[in-house]
Design a protein around this motif. Sequence first.
Motif, PDB file in Angstrom:
ATOM      1  N   GLN A   1      70.565  11.496   3.597  1.00 23.18           N
ATOM      2  CA  GLN A   1      69.307  12.696   3.724  1.00 23.18           C
ATOM      3  C   GLN A   1      68.342  12.543   4.692  1.00 23.18           C
ATOM      4  O   GLN A   1      68.026  11.361   4.802  1.00 23.18           O
ATOM      5  CB  GLN A   1      68.447  13.341   2.235  1.00 23.18           C
ATOM      6  N   TYR A   2      67.818  13.573   5.372  1.00 31.38           N
ATOM      7  CA  TYR A   2      66.910  13.195   6.193  1.00 31.38           C
ATOM      8  C   TYR A   2      66.982  11.951   7.459  1.00 31.38           C
ATOM      9  O   TYR A   2      65.498  11.400   7.710  1.00 31.38           O
ATOM     10  CB  TYR A   2      65.743  13.630   5.354  1.00 31.38           C
TER      11      TYR A   2
ATOM     12  N   ASP B   1      71.621  18.929   6.235  1.00 36.56           N
ATOM     13  CA  ASP B   1      71.029  18.153   6.462  1.00 36.56           C
ATOM     14  C   ASP B   1      71.285  17.833   7.952  1.00 36.56           C
ATOM     15  O   ASP B   1      69.255  18.163   8.356  1.00 36.56           O
ATOM     16  CB  ASP B   1      72.117  16.634   6.325  1.00 36.56           C
TER      17      ASP B   1
ATOM     18  N   ARG C   1      68.729  21.254   8.185  1.00 39.49           N
ATOM     19  CA  ARG C   1      67.206  20.848   6.783  1.00 39.49           C
ATOM     20  C   ARG C   1      66.128  19.795   8.252  1.00 39.49           C
ATOM     21  O   ARG C   1      64.889  19.239   8.064  1.00 39.49           O
ATOM     22  CB  ARG C   1      67.576  19.521   6.057  1.00 39.49           C
TER      23      ARG C   1
ATOM     24  N   ASP D   1      64.176  21.010  10.656  1.00 43.86           N
ATOM     25  CA  ASP D   1      63.211  22.143   9.798  1.00 43.86           C
ATOM     26  C   ASP D   1      62.053  21.093   9.581  1.00 43.86           C
ATOM     27  O   ASP D   1      60.900  21.307  10.452  1.00 43.86           O
ATOM     28  CB  ASP D   1      63.460  22.899   8.626  1.00 43.86           C
TER      29      ASP D   1
ATOM     30  N   THR E   1      61.446  14.831   2.062  1.00 44.29           N
ATOM     31  CA  THR E   1      61.982  15.714   1.121  1.00 44.29           C
ATOM     32  C   THR E   1      61.221  16.623   0.340  1.00 44.29           C
ATOM     33  O   THR E   1      59.955  16.446   0.450  1.00 44.29           O
ATOM     34  CB  THR E   1      62.126  14.894   0.062  1.00 44.29           C
TER      35      THR E   1
ATOM     36  N   SER F   1      56.593  17.157   4.536  1.00 39.13           N
ATOM     37  CA  SER F   1      56.767  18.563   4.301  1.00 39.13           C
ATOM     38  C   SER F   1      56.015  18.493   3.550  1.00 39.13           C
ATOM     39  O   SER F   1      55.249  20.266   3.723  1.00 39.13           O
ATOM     40  CB  SER F   1      57.657  18.407   3.489  1.00 39.13           C
TER      41      SER F   1
END
Length: 195
Positions: free
Chosen positions: A4-5, A49, A52, A55, A115, A163
């Motif tokens: 992820q990311y 993913d 995200r 974003d 995250t 984030s």
Amino acid sequence: MIIQYHLARRTIAECLRDRGAINRIAANSIVALEERRDNNDNGPLVRDDAQRCIDVVEQFQRTANALDIWDAEYHEPHQPSPPLNINGVEISVFPDILVLDNRRQRVGQAFIRCTIGTSGDAAENRRQEANVQLATIAHMHTLQYLTDLGQPHPQTSLVLDVSRELIFRSPANSARRIANIEAACTMIAAIWPSV
């Protein structure tokens, strides 16, 4: 299986390496991520993913100028990244970027965290502690492998929490934190079954 990311972290690292091209780099990345998100041949995890990552990249683009990160130069980290060996425990360390403060001849490494995580005071406190711990590990890795590039300096190693729009640095006096990590690794080495 996807990390992820990963694509967001790669984009943000590229933006750090080339500050003048942040908008172009972010725009190109977002176009590629939108194609990935909208491609129905990709599974739901890949598409989720991608959204995200979009974003996070957009958030970094909006807040980059306000972050206290522009006094240093950023470069591609050494690949492959050698493991950190602490008292017989081998720890895989994959920093996202190499940090050079050429004015003071200092060197460090950085991790980019994207995250969102859970909310609440206890969760935020754990997250802050984890980020400082990770910055300290980045400093320890720098001490072990990057002395040829400059003086490893605790506060040159950092975690960029995108984030939260926060920077976490290894403490200026990190000796006690390092000693705690070393003691934990000594205990792990003593009880870990040898192969």
